[in-house]
Design a protein around this motif. Structure first.
Motif, PDB file in Angstrom:
ATOM      1  N   MET A   1     -26.061  12.202   8.113  1.00 16.32           N
ATOM      2  CA  MET A   1     -27.097  11.482   8.847  1.00 16.32           C
ATOM      3  C   MET A   1     -27.659  10.308   8.055  1.00 16.32           C
ATOM      4  N   ILE A   2     -27.638  10.420   6.737  1.00 16.29           N
ATOM      5  CA  ILE A   2     -28.163   9.333   5.907  1.00 16.29           C
ATOM      6  C   ILE A   2     -27.337   8.065   6.113  1.00 16.29           C
ATOM      7  N   ALA A   3     -26.007   8.231   6.151  1.00 17.03           N
ATOM      8  CA  ALA A   3     -25.137   7.076   6.374  1.00 17.03           C
ATOM      9  C   ALA A   3     -25.407   6.454   7.741  1.00 17.03           C
ATOM     10  N   PHE A   4     -25.635   7.305   8.750  1.00 19.93           N
ATOM     11  CA  PHE A   4     -25.924   6.806  10.092  1.00 19.93           C
ATOM     12  C   PHE A   4     -27.213   5.986  10.099  1.00 19.93           C
ATOM     13  N   TYR A   5     -28.270   6.527   9.495  1.00 20.55           N
ATOM     14  CA  TYR A   5     -29.540   5.801   9.447  1.00 20.55           C
ATOM     15  C   TYR A   5     -29.404   4.496   8.651  1.00 20.55           C
ATOM     16  N   ALA A   6     -28.604   4.518   7.603  1.00 22.27           N
ATOM     17  CA  ALA A   6     -28.414   3.306   6.801  1.00 22.27           C
ATOM     18  C   ALA A   6     -27.770   2.210   7.628  1.00 22.27           C
ATOM     19  N   VAL A   7     -26.751   2.562   8.414  1.00 23.94           N
ATOM     20  CA  VAL A   7     -26.070   1.574   9.255  1.00 23.94           C
ATOM     21  C   VAL A   7     -27.012   1.057  10.339  1.00 23.94           C
ATOM     22  N   ILE A   8     -27.769   1.959  10.951  1.00 21.59           N
ATOM     23  CA  ILE A   8     -28.706   1.545  12.002  1.00 21.59           C
ATOM     24  C   ILE A   8     -29.734   0.561  11.446  1.00 21.59           C
ATOM     25  N   LEU A   9     -30.231   0.820  10.250  1.00 28.41           N
ATOM     26  CA  LEU A   9     -31.209  -0.087   9.649  1.00 28.41           C
ATOM     27  C   LEU A   9     -30.588  -1.436   9.322  1.00 28.41           C
ATOM     28  N   LEU A  10     -29.333  -1.444   8.881  1.00 30.85           N
ATOM     29  CA  LEU A  10     -28.647  -2.714   8.627  1.00 30.85           C
ATOM     30  C   LEU A  10     -28.509  -3.519   9.915  1.00 30.85           C
ATOM     31  N   ILE A  11     -28.125  -2.838  10.993  1.00 26.97           N
ATOM     32  CA  ILE A  11     -28.006  -3.528  12.284  1.00 26.97           C
ATOM     33  C   ILE A  11     -29.363  -4.056  12.728  1.00 26.97           C
ATOM     34  N   PHE A 284     -24.377  -8.580   8.162  1.00 27.79           N
ATOM     35  CA  PHE A 284     -24.382  -7.487   7.186  1.00 27.79           C
ATOM     36  C   PHE A 284     -24.241  -8.003   5.761  1.00 27.79           C
ATOM     37  N   VAL A 285     -23.362  -9.008   5.574  1.00 31.91           N
ATOM     38  CA  VAL A 285     -23.068  -9.492   4.221  1.00 31.91           C
ATOM     39  C   VAL A 285     -24.343  -9.975   3.536  1.00 31.91           C
ATOM     40  N   PHE A 286     -25.098 -10.803   4.229  1.00 32.33           N
ATOM     41  CA  PHE A 286     -26.284 -11.381   3.599  1.00 32.33           C
ATOM     42  C   PHE A 286     -27.451 -10.391   3.571  1.00 32.33           C
ATOM     43  N   VAL A 287     -27.502  -9.492   4.547  1.00 34.14           N
ATOM     44  CA  VAL A 287     -28.513  -8.435   4.473  1.00 34.14           C
ATOM     45  C   VAL A 287     -28.237  -7.551   3.257  1.00 34.14           C
TER      46      VAL A 287
END
Length: 691
Positions: A1-11, A284-287
């Motif tokens: 779930m941590i990976a999922f939340y990390a991706v959602i926050l990046l988006i 994503f790259v610059f974030v």
């Protein structure tokens, strides 16, 4: 779930940055994304964030490079092979060598191999970042084409040089001959495997289309999977995965004619999907750069033997030297862009400043190994920090300087003019539809509603919309009064309908006096009408009594006549009662009221509709269309399709007439043609999908 939340926050961070950018477009989008990444680093899960290098290259860089190759012009690439080799290979290799020795001289203690690795990191350019900076500027076509072609291939040159430098550092052995041989094997091998697998992918895609399996749920996921599979295959063979996906993208670009055999809907969905996908990945790259900078900063500060000032100074020197090298290379026409001698100084300055570093530079910096022989990889944080400063400088300097040396981009057609003319042609088509199809107003208005939704995205003015709704409500009341006066509907239904109408108006209107006046006007009108009807009935009874007294009748006739007079008198004195078997009749009355009201209100909206009030009229029209659809179920799809075809023909006619009359320029006419053609293709595909 941590990976999922990390991706959602990046988006989410990317979406927020992209949302803010249109309000302040002077600042490049990349800076907003870096800033959002820095804010994201405050979230606990991003503390001491470290990105897995292999995953970064596979998930982000591979599809981006494939997309760039897919959108490249294969004909232009063939015509400019010399320029590509000059900028992407020769200049890139010389830059790595020169910057490597310079870094080794200025940065005490760094091994020569790592100095070359640092130089390879800051060598690749990013045409996407250049486009974001110069979106409102007129960059010379030759220079922009050179930058786009260079960025396709110098990424691979930098990556190959980077891998060679890392291999030399980790093994402690390096041979010039072996290095050159390895460079060409990896470079050319990556191109070859990409060409072969790209051709195979195109053949599979064409087979799927020809065999009838060309649905978007099959082809679009297949296209997205292609760059990942090709990158993994090339890396497994120890070849350049980046060059492989670029070569595969070029095969897709060269196979445009075969790929266009698919449906229009598939092409539109595929193009939109790739556009959204790559836009998110670029963000994503610059974030990620913004997320990683605080961690790198902290790590460097914890190393007391190293000075941030020296690192920043080294980054500035590297940037200025690369700037000077690019300027001289283009100024001496070694870039082979075929520019006039008088234009070379200007083109050289623009080309040098436009050597922006971005995606690949950051990717290579992050791809540095985390450990070496069980210990932390030396100079990793230092190299990432210097690369980040070079990226920021390469974005900041052209942002400040290019607006003074480049003219603003002249837009062929003003977007506001396009929007205004689009509203005008939709108004023309709507008017013609109403004139030519008076027998089925519901179907006509449904088509007009769709056309108007495509023509404008403007938000209606609330006050104007409320005024139009009040006017439409008055028309409803007048229609009900007319039906009751004519005896088409009973008074009870008229009273009930107006009460419901006033109640709904009170719930939505901010001015209750409008509704009260509406109600009292209706009551006064009905009272006068009812009094006049009772008076007429009394007169008729009096005349019948006079005739009865004046002329002789049989006893039976007198009895029947007296009975009729008594019944008529009782009808005057009592209120009408509801017939318990009148459910069907009551529904028919309401349908009659709704039909007449809908016709009169739509006629009113059509009369007052202009280009300026189209948004408000559409809002009211959509309300009445939605309400009427609950009553009207007889509209057939075939008739609606015919109306859409008529509407598109009317729009084409309007454009042709305006262009012939000289009212609109040819460029505007072409743009309107393209918009109408796109709408027609989308609607055609919807019909096909429904069938």
């Amino acid at each position: 779930m941590i990976a999922f939340y990390a991706v959602i926050l990046l988006i989410l961070a990317t979406i927020v940055a992209n949302t803010i950018y249109p309000y302040f477009p002077v600042i490049p989008k990349a800076f907003y994304q870096i800033f959002m990444g820095a804010l994201l680093s405050l979230v606990p899960m991003y503390h001491h964030f470290i990105l897995e290098p292999e995953m970064f290259m596979l998930i982000i860089i591979a599809p981006l490079m494939f997309y760039d190759g897919q959108n490249a012009n294969a004909h232009e690439l063939r015509r400019n092979v010399g320029s590509i080799v000059s900028m992407a290979v020769v200049l890139a290799v010389l830059t790595v060598i020169g910057m490597g020795y310079l870094s080794h001289a200025l940065l005490a203690g760094i091994p020569l191999a790592l100095a070359f690795a640092l130089a390879a990191i800051v060598t690749p350019t990013d045409a996407v970042a250049v486009s974001s900076i110069t979106s409102n500027m007129a960059v010379p076509e030759r220079v922009m084409g050179m930058l786009e072609r260079e960025s396709l291939f110098n990424d691979a040159s930098g990556l190959v040089a980077f891998n060679l430098a890392l291999a030399a550092f980790t093994t402690g052995q390096f041979s010039v001959g072996d290095g050159i041989k390895h460079f060409f094997v990896v470079f050319l091998g990556g191109l070859l495997i990409g060409l072969v697998l790209g051709i195979a992918a195109v053949m599979v895609r064409v087979y799927l289309v020809q065999s009838g399996k060309d649905s978007t749920s099959v082809i679009v996921p297949f296209d997205i999977m292609v760059p990942f599979l090709i990158y993994l295959a090339a890396e497994h063979l120890e070849l350049s995965g980046i060059l492989a996906v670029v070569a595969a993208g070029l095969i897709y670009s060269a196979s445009t004619n075969q790929l266009r055999l698919s449906s229009t809907q598939l092409q539109l969905v595929s193009r939109s999907t790739w556009g959204i996908f790559t836009n998110i990945l670029n963000g994503f790259v610059f974030v990620l750069l913004g997320v990683s900078l605080p961690t790198v900063w902290v790590n460097i500060q914890q190393d007391h033997d190293k000075s941030l000032t020296r690192y920043i100074l080294l980054a500035v020197i590297l940037y200025l030297v690369m700037l000077a090298l690019r300027y001289l290379w283009i100024r001496l026409d070694w870039a082979l862009i075929r520019s006039e001698k008088s234009e070379r100084p200007h083109n050289a300055l623009i080309g040098a400043l436009s050597g922006v570093h971005g995606t690949i530079t950051l990717a290579m910096a992050f791809s540095l190994p985390l450990t070496l022989r069980g210990a932390a990889f030396p100079f990793r944080n230092t190299m990432i920090f210097i690369a980040a400063i070079v990226i920021i400088l390469s974005l900041l300097v052209p942002t400040l300087i290019l607006p003074f040396i480049l003219p603003k981009k002249q837009v062929a057609v003003d977007p506001a003019t396009i929007a205004q003319e689009r509203k005008a042609l939709v108004a023309y088509a709507s008017e013609r539809l109403v004139q030519e199809n008076p027998d089925n107003p519901a179907a006509t208005q449904s088509v007009i509603e769709v056309l108007n939704s495509q023509a404008t995205g403007a938000r209606p003015d609330k006050k104007k919309t409320r005024d139009l709704l009040n006017q439409a409500t008055h028309i409803e009341v007048q229609t009900v009064q007319h039906l009751a006066d004519a005896g088409v509907i009973p008074n009870s239904y008229a009273n009930r309908y107006v009460r419901l109408l006033v109640l709904k108006s009170q719930m939505s209107s901010h001015n209750p006096f409008v509704n009260l006046s509406l109600w009292f006007r209706f009551i006064w009108h009905r009272a006068k009408f009812m009094l006049s009807r009772k008076w007429r009935r009394k007169q008729r009874i009096a005349r019948q009594q006079q005739r009865l007294q004046a002329s002789p009748h049989t006893p039976e006739q007198e009895r029947l006549q007296a009975q009729r007079i008594q019944q008529e008198t009782q009808r005057i004195q009592r209120s009408p009662r509801r017939d318990p078997r009148a459910n069907d009749r009551r529904r028919q009355n309401f349908l009659k009221i709704e039909q007449d009201i809908y016709t009169n209100v739509i006629d009113f909206l059509t009369r007052i509709s202009t280009v300026d009030n189209q948004a408000e009229v559409n809002s009211v029209r959509n309300y009445y269309n939605a309400r009427h659809r609950r009553f009207e179920k007889s509209m057939t799809n075939d008739h609606q399709n015919e109306l859409f075809i008529q509407a598109f023909q009317y729009e084409y006619t309007y454009i042709r007439q305006q262009k012939t009359a000289g009212t609109i320029p040819a460029a505007l006419a072409d743009e309107l043609y393209q918009q109408v053609l796109t709408d027609q293709m989308l609607y055609t595909q919807e019909i096909a999908g429904a069938d």
